[in-house]
Design a protein around this motif. Structure first.
Motif, PDB file in Angstrom:
ATOM      1  N   ALA A 156      64.614  61.947  24.480  1.00  0.00           N
ATOM      2  CA  ALA A 156      64.329  62.537  22.949  1.00  0.00           C
ATOM      3  C   ALA A 156      64.898  61.535  22.127  1.00  0.00           C
ATOM      4  CB  ALA A 156      64.498  63.943  22.800  1.00  0.00           C
ATOM      5  N   TYR A 173      66.865  65.285  26.964  1.00  0.00           N
ATOM      6  CA  TYR A 173      67.413  65.177  25.628  1.00  0.00           C
ATOM      7  C   TYR A 173      67.748  63.638  25.371  1.00  0.00           C
ATOM      8  CZ  TYR A 173      70.496  65.494  21.607  1.00  0.00           C
ATOM      9  OH  TYR A 173      71.068  65.224  20.253  1.00  0.00           O
ATOM     10  N   SER A 208      62.563  68.865  22.363  1.00  0.00           N
ATOM     11  CA  SER A 208      63.227  68.496  23.780  1.00  0.00           C
ATOM     12  C   SER A 208      64.005  69.646  24.535  1.00  0.00           C
ATOM     13  CB  SER A 208      64.182  67.235  23.525  1.00  0.00           C
ATOM     14  OG  SER A 208      64.775  67.001  24.629  1.00  0.00           O
ATOM     15  N   HIS A 225      60.708  63.084  31.100  1.00  0.00           N
ATOM     16  CA  HIS A 225      61.946  62.190  30.904  1.00  0.00           C
ATOM     17  C   HIS A 225      61.867  61.110  31.849  1.00  0.00           C
ATOM     18  CE1 HIS A 225      63.418  63.518  34.708  1.00  0.00           C
ATOM     19  NE2 HIS A 225      62.894  64.822  34.151  1.00  0.00           N
TER      20      HIS A 225
END
Length: 184
Positions: free
Chosen positions: A59, A56, A49, A8
């Motif tokens: 993603a 998230y 994800s 991330h």
């Protein structure tokens, strides 16, 4: 089939050394948008994800740029429960034991359970896409990377665990067709 991994982008809690799930910073959103250009040439069909906000949100940004759907997989989450007091004696102890395969703590999943969970997720992803020869992208966390490396390269998952820290938006690709140690 290629399984691509990206950590991330920069998250709001990172600089404060907290593990609250506060989402991405503005800089983190930019990092992820820039990383998407790398994945355009990989013809990504699906993005998997972690459900944690920072992964998230990363993603979703990638999904818009790559025009690939996002599937949230709870199995891709972190090893630890997110809320704790930074620098407390408890926190210092479990960080000291983070790579101890047999260490148990109420806020930290054992290495064995974690590896089993990630291996199962990879098996599931491969079962969904391998026969179609589709490239997929996993958006997750640093710990996902060392579990994935153990899976694809046969690194032992008991005894002393090898830590593979990666920076924000670090990218690693695993080619499943050429992997002789592959589990399937």
């Amino acid at each position: 089939m290629k399984i691509c991994f990206i950590r991330h982008g920069d998250d709001k809690a990172h600089g404060a050394r907290k593990f609250d799930d506060l989402g991405l910073t503005f800089a983190g959103r930019r990092e992820v948008a820039r990383a998407a250009a790398y994945y355009k040439k990989n013809n990504i069909k699906v993005i998997y994800s972690s459900p944690l906000k920072r992964a998230y949100q990363s993603a979703v940004i990638l999904s818009k740029k790559l025009k690939a759907p996002v599937v949230v997989m709870p199995e891709l989450t972190e090893r630890f429960k997110l809320q704790y007091t930074p620098n407390s004696p408890e926190e210092k102890e479990w960080w000291k034991n983070y790579l101890n395969y047999n260490y148990k703590n109420s806020k930290l999943e054992t290495c064995k359970k974690y590896f089993d969970r990630i291996f199962k997720a990879i098996d599931e992803i491969k079962a969904r896409h391998d026969d179609k020869d589709e490239n997929i992208l996993i958006v997750g966390h640093s710990a996902n990377l060392y579990a994935m490396a153990a899976y694809f390269y046969g690194i032992p998952t008991s005894g002393k665990i090898i830590w593979m820290q990666c920076g924000n938006c670090a990218r690693v690709n695993f080619e499943t067709k050429i992997n002789l140690l592959n589990k399937g």
